[in-house]
Design a protein around this motif. Sequence first.
Motif, mmCIF file in Angstrom:
data_model
loop_
_atom_site.group_PDB
_atom_site.id
_atom_site.type_symbol
_atom_site.label_atom_id
_atom_site.label_comp_id
_atom_site.label_asym_id
_atom_site.label_seq_id
_atom_site.Cartn_x
_atom_site.Cartn_y
_atom_site.Cartn_z
ATOM 1 N N ALA A 203 0.830 -1.213 0.000
ATOM 2 C CA ALA A 203 0.000 0.000 0.000
ATOM 3 C C ALA A 203 0.861 1.257 0.000
ATOM 4 O O ALA A 203 0.605 2.194 -0.782
ATOM 5 C CB ALA A 203 -0.920 -0.010 1.218
ATOM 6 N N VAL A 204 1.861 1.300 0.856
ATOM 7 C CA VAL A 204 2.714 2.489 0.955
ATOM 8 C C VAL A 204 3.498 2.686 -0.342
ATOM 9 O O VAL A 204 3.644 3.814 -0.823
ATOM 10 C CB VAL A 204 3.668 2.366 2.175
ATOM 11 N N THR A 205 3.982 1.608 -0.920
ATOM 12 C CA THR A 205 4.759 1.713 -2.151
ATOM 13 C C THR A 205 3.913 2.255 -3.296
ATOM 14 O O THR A 205 4.349 3.157 -4.018
ATOM 15 C CB THR A 205 5.342 0.340 -2.540
ATOM 16 N N GLY A 206 2.729 1.722 -3.471
ATOM 17 C CA GLY A 206 1.862 2.204 -4.540
ATOM 18 C C GLY A 206 1.484 3.652 -4.373
ATOM 19 O O GLY A 206 1.521 4.448 -5.326
ATOM 20 N N SER A 207 1.142 4.030 -3.160
ATOM 21 C CA SER A 207 0.769 5.418 -2.888
ATOM 22 C C SER A 207 1.941 6.359 -3.106
ATOM 23 O O SER A 207 1.793 7.431 -3.698
ATOM 24 C CB SER A 207 0.266 5.562 -1.452
ATOM 25 N N THR A 208 3.111 5.964 -2.639
ATOM 26 C CA THR A 208 4.291 6.817 -2.774
ATOM 27 C C THR A 208 4.697 6.976 -4.230
ATOM 28 O O THR A 208 5.010 8.083 -4.679
ATOM 29 C CB THR A 208 5.470 6.243 -1.956
ATOM 30 N N ALA A 209 4.709 5.894 -4.977
ATOM 31 C CA ALA A 209 5.075 5.968 -6.393
ATOM 32 C C ALA A 209 4.126 6.889 -7.147
ATOM 33 O O ALA A 209 4.556 7.717 -7.957
ATOM 34 C CB ALA A 209 5.081 4.578 -7.017
ATOM 35 N N SER A 210 2.851 6.768 -6.868
ATOM 36 C CA SER A 210 1.862 7.622 -7.523
ATOM 37 C C SER A 210 2.023 9.084 -7.108
ATOM 38 O O SER A 210 1.927 9.994 -7.927
ATOM 39 C CB SER A 210 0.461 7.134 -7.178
ATOM 40 N N TYR A 211 2.295 9.301 -5.832
ATOM 41 C CA TYR A 211 2.410 10.662 -5.298
ATOM 42 C C TYR A 211 3.621 11.403 -5.859
ATOM 43 O O TYR A 211 3.525 12.580 -6.192
ATOM 44 C CB TYR A 211 2.483 10.602 -3.769
ATOM 45 N N MET B 30 9.864 3.256 -10.734
ATOM 46 C CA MET B 30 9.919 3.756 -9.356
ATOM 47 C C MET B 30 9.348 2.733 -8.385
ATOM 48 O O MET B 30 9.891 2.533 -7.295
ATOM 49 C CB MET B 30 9.140 5.070 -9.229
ATOM 50 N N TYR B 31 8.261 2.090 -8.776
ATOM 51 C CA TYR B 31 7.612 1.105 -7.915
ATOM 52 C C TYR B 31 8.566 -0.032 -7.571
ATOM 53 O O TYR B 31 8.607 -0.486 -6.433
ATOM 54 C CB TYR B 31 6.354 0.564 -8.599
ATOM 55 N N GLN B 32 9.346 -0.480 -8.556
ATOM 56 C CA GLN B 32 10.268 -1.588 -8.318
ATOM 57 C C GLN B 32 11.304 -1.235 -7.260
ATOM 58 O O GLN B 32 11.577 -2.007 -6.346
ATOM 59 C CB GLN B 32 10.982 -2.001 -9.610
ATOM 60 N N PHE B 33 11.877 -0.047 -7.366
ATOM 61 C CA PHE B 33 12.868 0.383 -6.384
ATOM 62 C C PHE B 33 12.240 0.641 -5.018
ATOM 63 O O PHE B 33 12.785 0.252 -3.987
ATOM 64 C CB PHE B 33 13.592 1.645 -6.868
ATOM 65 N N LEU B 34 11.099 1.298 -5.020
ATOM 66 C CA LEU B 34 10.442 1.618 -3.755
ATOM 67 C C LEU B 34 9.967 0.366 -3.026
ATOM 68 O O LEU B 34 9.979 0.323 -1.795
ATOM 69 C CB LEU B 34 9.262 2.570 -3.990
ATOM 70 N N LEU B 35 9.564 -0.636 -3.769
ATOM 71 C CA LEU B 35 9.089 -1.873 -3.149
ATOM 72 C C LEU B 35 10.188 -2.524 -2.310
ATOM 73 O O LEU B 35 9.964 -2.905 -1.162
ATOM 74 C CB LEU B 35 8.589 -2.841 -4.222
ATOM 75 N N VAL B 36 11.378 -2.594 -2.873
ATOM 76 C CA VAL B 36 12.494 -3.178 -2.128
ATOM 77 C C VAL B 36 12.889 -2.266 -0.968
ATOM 78 O O VAL B 36 13.161 -2.729 0.148
ATOM 79 C CB VAL B 36 13.695 -3.449 -3.060
#
Length: 100
Positions: free
Chosen positions: A24-32, A64-70
């Motif tokens: 949830a945090v990763t998706g929201s952050t990437a979008s934001y 961005m999502y790939q990096f943020l997820l890790v």
Amino acid sequence: MKKLKERWGIEKDWQIIMILIVFAVTGSTASYIGKPILSFFQISTENLGVLAYWVVRILLLFVMYQFLLVFFGWLFGQHKFFWNFEKKMLRRIGFKRLID
């Protein structure tokens, strides 16, 4: 919960909660943060057109999502799960040589 624990190879119930929070945090952050990055590079619908803008935005968000997820996985103590998840996903989309 038992099926998720078996499928994901985790032992504790709290790990499932952490994993779902990370998604949830990763998706929201990437979008934001996607829109400010596009603005920084002056990428807009006026410059590229609507279709090209959305293609660029989706590709940017995907990367961005790939990096943020890790990163968030590490931050929430689930780095091992998310690193394995990331490797599996990248293999499926054709980046096997980069991972192995």
